[in-house]
Design an enzyme around this catalytic site. Structure first.
Site: not given
Ligand code: UD1
Length: 361
Positions: A207
């Site tokens: 991820h």
């Molecule tokens: C975040 C944290 C990372 C952690 C990870 C655990 C930051 C910078 N990153 O990364 O340190 O290791 O969480 O999972 O804070 N999305 C969904 N559903 C959700 C949440 C996210 O579909 O409930 C998708 C969206 O497309 C979103 C992408 O995942 O844009 C990334 O989500 P984001 O919260 O920005 O960062 P993570 O990659 O989850």
């Protein structure tokens, strides 16, 4: 004493579980603020229900966005909440955008901040988590470090006076759930279709933006997993699914069987049933270590350097750059047999956190 925990992403909910349990019955007031950074049921709700965490007192509903939007919106939404609560401590967890926003909102309002999992460093400034860790540690009043290595990093940055070694709360939760799984208290996890739980398989997750966001890199990683001689249960984070779709990369190929992220007990059970783990997750590297499975980390470095001792965890920065047989031999190697000691503590870190907070409230 009144403590506000600010959480928002999946790994923070896992760490919140032992902290919430340690607060229960102490007479201290523990307020849970969920930023809403993670909102999918299988990244958020299942951790509250599965780990027995009380429902959040406040939910900010922030959702996804660029780093600036996500961090900024969280910061703006937290200001009035912390102003109204006026806790003795704001407790922030790990290294996500929710962590940084919690620390900044509190410190600007002269509310004391404690950082759980302080002092971790990858020394890789391409990682959003590395910025979040460094900024949070330097803003916080109390640095709750999980390992001696973390304390050393804090000392190097001039933060030794604020640091306390408490151990790693992940041990508390991981071993508790391992024992419950072993006693048969949790149903068998929903593994991806095509994975036979009775036969050898690997658990894989990807991820990190450095692995998912560039099409050649992601395609190379998926091909490397697909070419393994052992079935691979790829528990796909929504970021991985979104990026694979965007770049037209098929995740389900060769040995790879794609499934949903699992609730915590399901993940522990899946790792216990596996022959090993391939991941870029910090939490999963440590869970593999604690559960006695070999881990192969597809990153150039790890914050959890203790897992490398004795070959429990091996770093493979670029599997596609290795000859296929060399990569396969690494990824499917059996777990070492040596004693791993207890570099992450004794499973009572959360109690220590509550005690240290109360002493300094
Ligand atoms: C975040 C944290 C990372 C952690 C990870 C655990 C930051 C910078 N990153 O990364 O340190 O290791 O969480 O999972 O804070 N999305 C969904 N559903 C959700 C949440 C996210 O579909 O409930 C998708 C969206 O497309 C979103 C992408 O995942 O844009 C990334 O989500 P984001 O919260 O920005 O960062 P993570 O990659 O989850």
């Amino acid at each position: 004493m009144k403590v506000v925990s600010v959480v928002g992403a999946r790994p923070q909910l896992v760490k919140l579980a032992p902290i919430a349990a340690a607060f229960a019955g102490t007479g201290h007031e523990h307020v849970i603020v969920h930023t809403g950074q993670h909102y999918d049921v299988n990244l958020s709700d299942v951790f509250f229900s599965g780990l027995g965490i009380p429902a959040p007192d406040v939910h900010l509903g922030i959702g996804s966005g660029t780093h600036g939007v996500q961090t900024g919106n969280t910061l703006a939404a937290l200001d009035p909440v912390l102003a109204a609560e006026q806790p003795d401590w704001v407790l922030v967890y790990g290294d996500t955008n929710s962590t940084l926003a919690g620390a900044v909102s509190a410190v600007k309002q002269h509310i004391k901040v404690a950082h759980l999992e302080a002092g971790l460093r990858s020394f890789n400034r391409r990682m959003p988590e590395e910025h979040n860790r460094i900024l949070t540690d330097h803003a916080a009043d109390l640095l709750l470090a999980p390992t001696e290595e973390a304390v050393r990093h804090l000392a190097t940055e001039g933060l030794a006076k604020r640091a306390v070694l408490v151990g790693d709360v992940m041990v508390d939760v991981c071993l508790r759930i391992r024992d419950a799984v072993t006693r048969g208290e949790h149903p068998a996890p929903t593994l991806p279709e095509g994975i036979d739980p009775a036969a050898p398989y690997l658990v894989a997750t990807l991820h990190r933006p450095d692995n998912t966001d560039r099409p050649e890199r992601l395609a190379g990683l998926v091909e490397a997993l697909a070419g393994l001689g052992v079935p691979v249960a790829l528990l796909a984070h929504p970021r991985l699914v979104a990026k694979a779709e965007e770049h037209g990369i098929k995740l389900q190929q060769g040995a790879v069987h794609v499934g949903q992220p699992l609730p915590y007990a399901g993940l522990v059970s899946a790792v216990l049933g596996s022959t090993g783990v391939v991941t870029d997750s910090g939490g999963l590297q440590k869970e593999a270590y604690l559960l006695g499975r070999a881990c192969t980390t597809v990153r150039p470095e790890t914050e959890w350097v203790e897992t490398l001792e004795g070959g429990w965890n091996v770093l493979v920065p670029d599997p596609a750059a290795l000859p296929a047989d060399e990569w396969a031999a690494l990824a499917t190697r059996p777990a070492p047999t040596g004693d791993r000691g207890a570099p992450y503590g004794d499973g009572r870190a959360a109690e220590r956190v509550v005690r240290v907070l109360a002493e300094r409230a």
